[in-house]
Motif scaffolding. Structure first.
Motif, PDB file in Angstrom:
ATOM      1  N   ARG A 192     -37.414 -19.171 -17.443  1.00  0.00           N
ATOM      2  CA  ARG A 192     -36.619 -19.052 -18.663  1.00  0.00           C
ATOM      3  C   ARG A 192     -37.166 -17.914 -19.531  1.00  0.00           C
ATOM      4  NH1 ARG A 192     -37.084 -24.227 -19.786  1.00  0.00           N
ATOM      5  NH2 ARG A 192     -35.637 -25.003 -18.231  1.00  0.00           N
ATOM      6  N   GLY A 193     -38.481 -17.837 -19.614  1.00  0.00           N
ATOM      7  CA  GLY A 193     -39.106 -16.777 -20.413  1.00  0.00           C
ATOM      8  C   GLY A 193     -38.783 -15.401 -19.857  1.00  0.00           C
ATOM      9  N   ARG A 194     -38.873 -15.215 -18.538  1.00  0.00           N
ATOM     10  CA  ARG A 194     -38.544 -13.927 -17.920  1.00  0.00           C
ATOM     11  C   ARG A 194     -37.080 -13.573 -18.168  1.00  0.00           C
ATOM     12  NH1 ARG A 194     -41.941 -10.572 -17.468  1.00  0.00           N
ATOM     13  NH2 ARG A 194     -40.657  -9.408 -16.012  1.00  0.00           N
ATOM     14  N   SER A 195     -36.240 -14.589 -18.061  1.00  0.00           N
ATOM     15  CA  SER A 195     -34.804 -14.363 -18.272  1.00  0.00           C
ATOM     16  C   SER A 195     -34.549 -13.853 -19.692  1.00  0.00           C
ATOM     17  CB  SER A 195     -34.053 -15.675 -18.032  1.00  0.00           C
ATOM     18  OG  SER A 195     -32.726 -15.563 -18.442  1.00  0.00           O
ATOM     19  N   THR A 196     -35.220 -14.450 -20.654  1.00  0.00           N
ATOM     20  CA  THR A 196     -35.042 -14.033 -22.046  1.00  0.00           C
ATOM     21  C   THR A 196     -35.500 -12.589 -22.239  1.00  0.00           C
ATOM     22  OG1 THR A 196     -35.660 -16.303 -22.597  1.00  0.00           O
ATOM     23  CG2 THR A 196     -35.453 -14.786 -24.415  1.00  0.00           C
ATOM     24  N   ILE A 197     -36.646 -12.243 -21.670  1.00  0.00           N
ATOM     25  CA  ILE A 197     -37.167 -10.873 -21.789  1.00  0.00           C
ATOM     26  C   ILE A 197     -36.157  -9.882 -21.224  1.00  0.00           C
ATOM     27  CG2 ILE A 197     -38.923  -9.302 -20.882  1.00  0.00           C
ATOM     28  CD1 ILE A 197     -40.908 -11.656 -21.055  1.00  0.00           C
ATOM     29  N   LYS A 198     -35.609 -10.185 -20.063  1.00  0.00           N
ATOM     30  CA  LYS A 198     -34.663  -9.257 -19.431  1.00  0.00           C
ATOM     31  C   LYS A 198     -33.356  -9.177 -20.223  1.00  0.00           C
ATOM     32  CE  LYS A 198     -36.492  -9.452 -14.782  1.00  0.00           C
ATOM     33  NZ  LYS A 198     -36.167  -9.538 -13.375  1.00  0.00           N
ATOM     34  N   ARG A 199     -32.919 -10.322 -20.791  1.00  0.00           N
ATOM     35  CA  ARG A 199     -31.688 -10.333 -21.568  1.00  0.00           C
ATOM     36  C   ARG A 199     -31.867  -9.477 -22.829  1.00  0.00           C
ATOM     37  NH1 ARG A 199     -31.183 -15.218 -23.723  1.00  0.00           N
ATOM     38  NH2 ARG A 199     -31.516 -16.180 -21.703  1.00  0.00           N
ATOM     39  N   GLU A 200     -33.031  -9.525 -23.442  1.00  0.00           N
ATOM     40  CA  GLU A 200     -33.315  -8.744 -24.645  1.00  0.00           C
ATOM     41  C   GLU A 200     -33.277  -7.237 -24.350  1.00  0.00           C
ATOM     42  OE1 GLU A 200     -33.666  -9.834 -27.739  1.00  0.00           O
ATOM     43  OE2 GLU A 200     -33.309 -11.878 -27.045  1.00  0.00           O
ATOM     44  N   ARG A 201     -33.636  -6.854 -23.154  1.00  0.00           N
ATOM     45  CA  ARG A 201     -33.636  -5.427 -22.800  1.00  0.00           C
ATOM     46  C   ARG A 201     -32.229  -4.855 -22.762  1.00  0.00           C
ATOM     47  NH1 ARG A 201     -37.272  -5.874 -17.508  1.00  0.00           N
ATOM     48  NH2 ARG A 201     -39.263  -6.344 -18.482  1.00  0.00           N
ATOM     49  N   THR A 202     -31.250  -5.647 -22.378  1.00  0.00           N
ATOM     50  CA  THR A 202     -29.886  -5.128 -22.195  1.00  0.00           C
ATOM     51  C   THR A 202     -29.018  -5.262 -23.440  1.00  0.00           C
ATOM     52  OG1 THR A 202     -29.123  -7.258 -21.326  1.00  0.00           O
ATOM     53  CG2 THR A 202     -29.895  -5.626 -19.741  1.00  0.00           C
ATOM     54  N   ARG A 203     -29.439  -6.052 -24.441  1.00  0.00           N
ATOM     55  CA  ARG A 203     -28.616  -6.264 -25.618  1.00  0.00           C
ATOM     56  C   ARG A 203     -28.563  -4.989 -26.468  1.00  0.00           C
ATOM     57  NH1 ARG A 203     -29.938 -11.462 -28.564  1.00  0.00           N
ATOM     58  NH2 ARG A 203     -28.731 -12.285 -26.849  1.00  0.00           N
ATOM     59  N   ARG A 204     -27.358  -4.618 -26.869  1.00  0.00           N
ATOM     60  CA  ARG A 204     -27.180  -3.400 -27.670  1.00  0.00           C
ATOM     61  C   ARG A 204     -26.419  -3.747 -28.941  1.00  0.00           C
ATOM     62  NH1 ARG A 204     -25.357   0.170 -22.708  1.00  0.00           N
ATOM     63  NH2 ARG A 204     -27.398   0.617 -21.855  1.00  0.00           N
ATOM     64  N   ASP A 205     -26.909  -3.318 -30.055  1.00  0.00           N
ATOM     65  CA  ASP A 205     -26.196  -3.487 -31.334  1.00  0.00           C
ATOM     66  C   ASP A 205     -25.719  -2.131 -31.794  1.00  0.00           C
ATOM     67  OD1 ASP A 205     -26.701  -6.192 -31.384  1.00  0.00           O
ATOM     68  OD2 ASP A 205     -28.693  -5.911 -32.286  1.00  0.00           O
ATOM     69  N   TRP A 206     -24.391  -1.847 -31.654  1.00  0.00           N
ATOM     70  CA  TRP A 206     -23.828  -0.524 -31.951  1.00  0.00           C
ATOM     71  C   TRP A 206     -23.204  -0.463 -33.338  1.00  0.00           C
ATOM     72  CZ3 TRP A 206     -25.157   3.200 -28.796  1.00  0.00           C
ATOM     73  CH2 TRP A 206     -25.483   2.882 -27.476  1.00  0.00           C
TER      74      TRP A 206
ATOM     75  N   LYS B 170     -43.404 -28.148 -11.749  1.00  0.00           N
ATOM     76  CA  LYS B 170     -41.977 -27.775 -11.764  1.00  0.00           C
ATOM     77  C   LYS B 170     -41.579 -27.293 -13.154  1.00  0.00           C
ATOM     78  CE  LYS B 170     -40.244 -30.993  -8.264  1.00  0.00           C
ATOM     79  NZ  LYS B 170     -39.392 -32.167  -8.053  1.00  0.00           N
ATOM     80  N   GLN B 171     -42.030 -28.023 -14.179  1.00  0.00           N
ATOM     81  CA  GLN B 171     -41.681 -27.668 -15.560  1.00  0.00           C
ATOM     82  C   GLN B 171     -42.248 -26.300 -15.934  1.00  0.00           C
ATOM     83  OE1 GLN B 171     -39.554 -29.614 -17.415  1.00  0.00           O
ATOM     84  NE2 GLN B 171     -39.521 -27.778 -18.661  1.00  0.00           N
ATOM     85  N   ARG B 172     -43.513 -26.040 -15.546  1.00  0.00           N
ATOM     86  CA  ARG B 172     -44.120 -24.733 -15.843  1.00  0.00           C
ATOM     87  C   ARG B 172     -43.351 -23.605 -15.157  1.00  0.00           C
ATOM     88  NH1 ARG B 172     -48.800 -27.835 -15.285  1.00  0.00           N
ATOM     89  NH2 ARG B 172     -49.035 -27.226 -13.106  1.00  0.00           N
ATOM     90  N   ARG B 173     -42.931 -23.841 -13.933  1.00  0.00           N
ATOM     91  CA  ARG B 173     -42.171 -22.830 -13.192  1.00  0.00           C
ATOM     92  C   ARG B 173     -40.851 -22.533 -13.891  1.00  0.00           C
ATOM     93  NH1 ARG B 173     -38.921 -24.670  -9.755  1.00  0.00           N
ATOM     94  NH2 ARG B 173     -37.465 -23.206  -8.865  1.00  0.00           N
ATOM     95  N   LEU B 174     -40.147 -23.592 -14.313  1.00  0.00           N
ATOM     96  CA  LEU B 174     -38.856 -23.382 -14.982  1.00  0.00           C
ATOM     97  C   LEU B 174     -39.028 -22.701 -16.328  1.00  0.00           C
ATOM     98  CD1 LEU B 174     -37.117 -26.763 -14.093  1.00  0.00           C
ATOM     99  CD2 LEU B 174     -36.655 -24.522 -13.128  1.00  0.00           C
ATOM    100  N   ASP B 175     -40.102 -23.074 -17.070  1.00  0.00           N
ATOM    101  CA  ASP B 175     -40.359 -22.421 -18.364  1.00  0.00           C
ATOM    102  C   ASP B 175     -40.632 -20.930 -18.168  1.00  0.00           C
ATOM    103  OD1 ASP B 175     -40.033 -24.840 -19.614  1.00  0.00           O
ATOM    104  OD2 ASP B 175     -42.194 -25.255 -19.836  1.00  0.00           O
ATOM    105  N   GLU B 176     -41.414 -20.601 -17.142  1.00  0.00           N
ATOM    106  CA  GLU B 176     -41.707 -19.202 -16.845  1.00  0.00           C
ATOM    107  C   GLU B 176     -40.435 -18.431 -16.489  1.00  0.00           C
ATOM    108  OE1 GLU B 176     -43.721 -15.728 -16.403  1.00  0.00           O
ATOM    109  OE2 GLU B 176     -44.539 -17.599 -17.194  1.00  0.00           O
TER     110      GLU B 176
END
Length: 139
Positions: free
Chosen positions: A124-138, A116-122
């Protein structure tokens, strides 16, 4: 007598055989001789089958089974009536032998805490990767 297993036999009077003309190549022989075999076996009313086996066979979702519980096998692979008759009986025996195998019950299990812990960590990791793609510093 059709022997299925050492302790299971089906008498010939329970099998209904009908000989018809087969289709396909063969020239005049096909038009003259009834070599194809239509074998019918009433699974629902057969006294030679044990009740659990009968239930398993009837529960199969097979297109060769009618609504009344009759198995209809058609054999026309060979040129002779005798060989087609043997083929149909062999296929009937194979169908019944397949029903002799009792499937094991599946035991439901739960995932371990580590899994369960490995699944949640994975996740969380995917979520972070996707969040980084959309962040824009203008700036």
């Amino acid at each position: 007598m059709l022997e299925i297993a050492p302790n299971l036999e089906i008498p010939d009077d329970e099998l209904v055989e009908r000989f018809v003309r087969s289709s396909g190549p063969g020239g005049q022989n096909v038009n003259k001789v009834a070599t194809a075999v239509e074998l019918r076996f009433d699974i629902a009313n057969s006294p030679s089958l044990p009740e659990p086996l009968r239930a398993r066979l009837l529960a199969k979702r097979d297109r060769r089974l009618t609504d009344e519980g009759v198995l209809v096998l058609s054999a026309q692979r060979f040129r002779t009536q005798d060989r087609n008759r043997e083929d149909a009986r062999e296929r009937l025996a194979a169908f019944i032998v397949a029903g002799l195998h009792v499937p094991k019950k599946r035991i439901a299990t739960k995932p371990s805490k580590g899994a369960k812990q490995r699944r949640l960590d994975e996740k969380r990791g995917r979520s972070t990767i996707k969040r980084e793609r959309t962040r824009r510093d203008w700036d």
